[in-house]
Each structure stands twice: as C-alpha cells, then as structure tokens.
Design an enzyme around this catalytic site. Structure first.
Site, PDB file in Angstrom:
ATOM      1  N   ARG A  55      48.942  81.282  25.180  1.00 54.98           N
ATOM      2  CA  ARG A  55      49.322  81.575  26.558  1.00 54.98           C
ATOM      3  C   ARG A  55      48.302  82.546  27.143  1.00 54.98           C
ATOM      4  O   ARG A  55      48.317  83.726  26.842  1.00 54.98           O
ATOM      5  CB  ARG A  55      50.744  82.156  26.606  1.00 54.98           C
ATOM      6  CG  ARG A  55      51.114  82.713  27.974  1.00 54.98           C
ATOM      7  CD  ARG A  55      52.589  83.028  28.085  1.00 54.98           C
ATOM      8  NE  ARG A  55      53.102  83.939  27.075  1.00 54.98           N
ATOM      9  CZ  ARG A  55      52.945  85.269  27.080  1.00 54.98           C
ATOM     10  NH1 ARG A  55      52.222  85.832  28.024  1.00 54.98           N
ATOM     11  NH2 ARG A  55      53.487  86.012  26.146  1.00 54.98           N
TER      12      ARG A  55
ATOM     13  N   TYR B 299      51.429  94.471  24.859  1.00 60.47           N
ATOM     14  CA  TYR B 299      51.613  93.940  23.510  1.00 60.47           C
ATOM     15  C   TYR B 299      50.424  93.125  22.983  1.00 60.47           C
ATOM     16  O   TYR B 299      50.458  92.658  21.846  1.00 60.47           O
ATOM     17  CB  TYR B 299      52.888  93.091  23.444  1.00 60.47           C
ATOM     18  CG  TYR B 299      52.967  91.973  24.465  1.00 60.47           C
ATOM     19  CD1 TYR B 299      52.359  90.745  24.236  1.00 60.47           C
ATOM     20  CD2 TYR B 299      53.658  92.146  25.659  1.00 60.47           C
ATOM     21  CE1 TYR B 299      52.440  89.721  25.163  1.00 60.47           C
ATOM     22  CE2 TYR B 299      53.744  91.134  26.593  1.00 60.47           C
ATOM     23  CZ  TYR B 299      53.143  89.920  26.345  1.00 60.47           C
ATOM     24  OH  TYR B 299      53.219  88.911  27.265  1.00 60.47           O
TER      25      TYR B 299
ATOM     26  N   HIS C  34      53.576  86.179  30.503  1.00 63.77           N
ATOM     27  CA  HIS C  34      54.778  85.372  30.263  1.00 63.77           C
ATOM     28  C   HIS C  34      55.334  84.853  31.594  1.00 63.77           C
ATOM     29  O   HIS C  34      55.617  83.666  31.743  1.00 63.77           O
ATOM     30  CB  HIS C  34      55.830  86.215  29.543  1.00 63.77           C
ATOM     31  CG  HIS C  34      57.141  85.536  29.368  1.00 63.77           C
ATOM     32  ND1 HIS C  34      57.314  84.449  28.518  1.00 63.77           N
ATOM     33  CD2 HIS C  34      58.362  85.769  29.921  1.00 63.77           C
ATOM     34  CE1 HIS C  34      58.571  84.054  28.574  1.00 63.77           C
ATOM     35  NE2 HIS C  34      59.235  84.833  29.418  1.00 63.77           N
TER      36      HIS C  34
END
Length: 360
Positions: free
Chosen positions: A255, A268, A259
């Site tokens: 990805r 993160y 998100h």
C-alpha cells in the site's frame, strides 16, 4: 523432495520482474492482452488519484486508495466471466470499476450517501464491505448456493492481510473447503492492517500457507505483476468451475498511499520503506515490458492517457456536492411493509422536524 503444493505456498509466482523483463518462469499472455491490461491499470491509477483529490476537496468523505495495488484490482475483475461474482472490500473500488460498474456509482458509498450506489445483481458485484472479512462468508454462501442450483458460477472474494486475522476468514475457508464451494480467495498482502505490520499479525510462513490446514491449495503470486496474477487467478477460477473447490491466493504487494485520508502512515512506517516499493510499481514494469517490445508507442500511450482523463473528468462531473439529507429515508428501506413501531417512529420524527421548521 517438496511437493508442488509446498512449493507454491513458499515461492512467489512471477512472470515479469521488477525491471520489466520476463523471468522465464512461464509464457506471457499475448501482447494484445497485456496492452488491454495496461490500459486498465492506467485507468485504475487515474481513478485512485482522482478520488484522492475529491477527498481533499471535500467531495468524498473518505477514500481508501489502492495506489500500487492496481494489478490485483484489474486481475481480479478480468479473471471472471459474465455470470461470476466479485466480492470486494472497501479498498477495491478500482476492481469494481474494472468489472464494468460506473465509477460515479461506485463512489456513492464513499460520499456517505448510500450503502451501495449500484445494482449488485445487475453487475454481479457485491457492495463494498467495510467490516473486515464479513464479505468472505457472503461470497462462500453465494458460491455454495450456485453449486446447489447447478449454476456455472464462480465467486472471487477479495480481502487484505488484516482480514486473515478475523474469525470470519477461517469460517469462510473451512466451509468452502468442506463443501467444495466454487470460490477463489484473493488476499492482497499489502503488509499492514492499518498500522499493524504483517509480522505482528501472523507467525505463519506465508498467508497462502494458511490454506493447508483447511485442505485448500495456496498460491503466492507477485501482486504487482499483472501477467502472473492473470494466470494464477484464471487457474483458480477454472479449478473452481471444474468442481475442484476453492483456492487461496496471496498477492505480495504494498500500500503506497495512507490507509485512508484519516491515516498518518509516518507513525508506523518509514519513507525509506515506501521508497523501496515504488520501483516495483505494476504500471512501471508492464509499461517497460511493452515499450521494449515496441508494442506501446508514444501515440498509444497518449491515447490511453487521454481515455483515462476522460474517465476522470466524468467522475469529477458526476460526484457533486453533498446530498441534502432526507430524514424519511431512515424508514424507507427497513421493511417491505413498515411495522407499526417504525411508522410511529417516523411520525414522531416528522412532527419534531415540522415543529423545528415552524420556529425558524
């Protein structure tokens, strides 16, 4: 000596490498098929970028981008026949559009207007599934029902790596295996369940290996290689159509974007990690292959890009401003015949709204 199944769950099927060169692991699809796939990839990328822009303009409430995962999206749609079903997640807008649904209708959910803006039965595409893995059970149910009715129908169910940690995932695989349901499970392993990295989700050697415990063959495939995806998914669909039961496919992808627009991925993961995946872009590698073969000319590239821009313009025109809320819609589609309690609630709300209007 390793069995064929053991090899498949531990090795990644790849036909085109990161630099756009054939790996020699198997024959490539015909050039025209690859060009058609490339066109679909360009449209999917443009849709992702356009939808992200609409979020920034406040014209969409949210958009989970599949930027970098477009090969999974396109291959999932292309592997199915007209009588087959696709069960997408919230991140699979591009797959739904590749299946032939109007992108403006697909984006209705992401505007917050309705749960689904298109007719699922007309397109054989289930609504976007926002909860993780719930659509897998629905997909298995449709596949099992089709088999009981003697229909020549295969179901392809999409999910992410995070969904494999949900109980619904395991229930769906177990039922599908026991009843030999004609379904293909495609796990887009993009390395994160929102912010949780894959190594914190599972101790399995691969997600494809999870199929072994259910008696389902598992296959790992390069999720940024459209040619390899086409082959693996087509094989899985044909296997299901032949009555051999389900297949679990793990697509190794990433990805690139956040998100959703509400996410801060810098909390993160590092930009260096993202940068390592950018050269593996599915568009870049297929463009390189087709250009080196002389199949993708500058003129054809311009034609494809122009078509993608026309699609983006139609999306911009079709996705207008916020839809005025209709309070009566809360009660319109709950029961075919409204209950007495529902009618009473509707009357109370209408009286309160009328009173409020009278005070203005």
């Amino acid at each position: 000596m390793s069995s064929r199944r053991e090899v498949l769950v531990n090795e990644v099927v790849r036909l085109i490498d990161q630099d756009g060169r054939p790996t020699g692991a198997g024959p490539l699809p015909p050039t025209e098929e690859l060009l058609d796939g490339y066109r679909a990839l360009v449209h999917a990328r443009r849709l992702n970028d356009q939808a992200a822009a609409l979020v920034r303009q406040g014209r969409l409430a949210v958009y989970p981008s599949s930027h970098g995962q477009e090969a999974c999206q396109v291959a999932a749609a292309r592997a199915l026949g007209p009588r087959d079903w696709l069960f997408p997640t919230y991140r699979d807008t591009a797959a739904i559009v590749a299946r032939g649904v109007d992108p403006v209708e697909v984006l209705v959910l992401l505007r917050g207007d309705w749960h689904c803006g298109y007719d699922p039965t007309a397109h054989r595409v289930a609504p976007h599934a926002t909860p993780l893995a719930t659509q897998l059970l629905h997909a298995v149910g449709v596949a099992h029902a089709a088999r009981l009715k003697g229909e020549d129908t295969v179901v392809l169910a999409l999910c992410g790596d995070g969904a494999t940690s949900e109980g619904d995932f395991h229930e769906a695989l177990n039922f599908a295996a026991v009843f030999a349901a004609p379904v293909v499970f495609l796990v887009q392993n993009n390395k994160y369940a929102i912010s949780v990295p894959l190594h914190r989700q599972t101790a399995a050697p691969s997600l494809a290996a999870k199929g072994v415990g259910y008696g389902i063959p598992g296959v790992r495939v390069d999720g940024n290689d459209l040619a390899a995806l086409n082959g693996v998914l087509s094989d899985g669909v044909q296997r299901a159509r032949d009555g051999a039961g389900p297949t679990l496919v793990e697509a190794d992808t990433y990805r690139i974007e956040a998100h959703t627009n509400a996410d801060d991925p810098s909390r993160y993961r590092t930009e260096d990690e993202v940068a390592r995946w950018r050269p593996r872009d599915p568009l870049l590698r297929l463009r390189t292959l087709l250009t080196d073969r002389g199949a993708l000319t500058a003129e054809l590239e311009t034609e494809i890009a122009t078509g993608a821009e026309r699609m983006a313009a139609a999306v911009r025109a079709g996705v207008g401003g916020p839809t005025p809320p209709d309070p009566d819609a809360l009660f319109a589609h709950v029961f075919a015949t409204p209950t007495a309690q529902l009618a009473e609630q509707a009357a109370v709300l209408r009286a309160e709204l009328d009173a409020e209007g009278a005070l203005r």
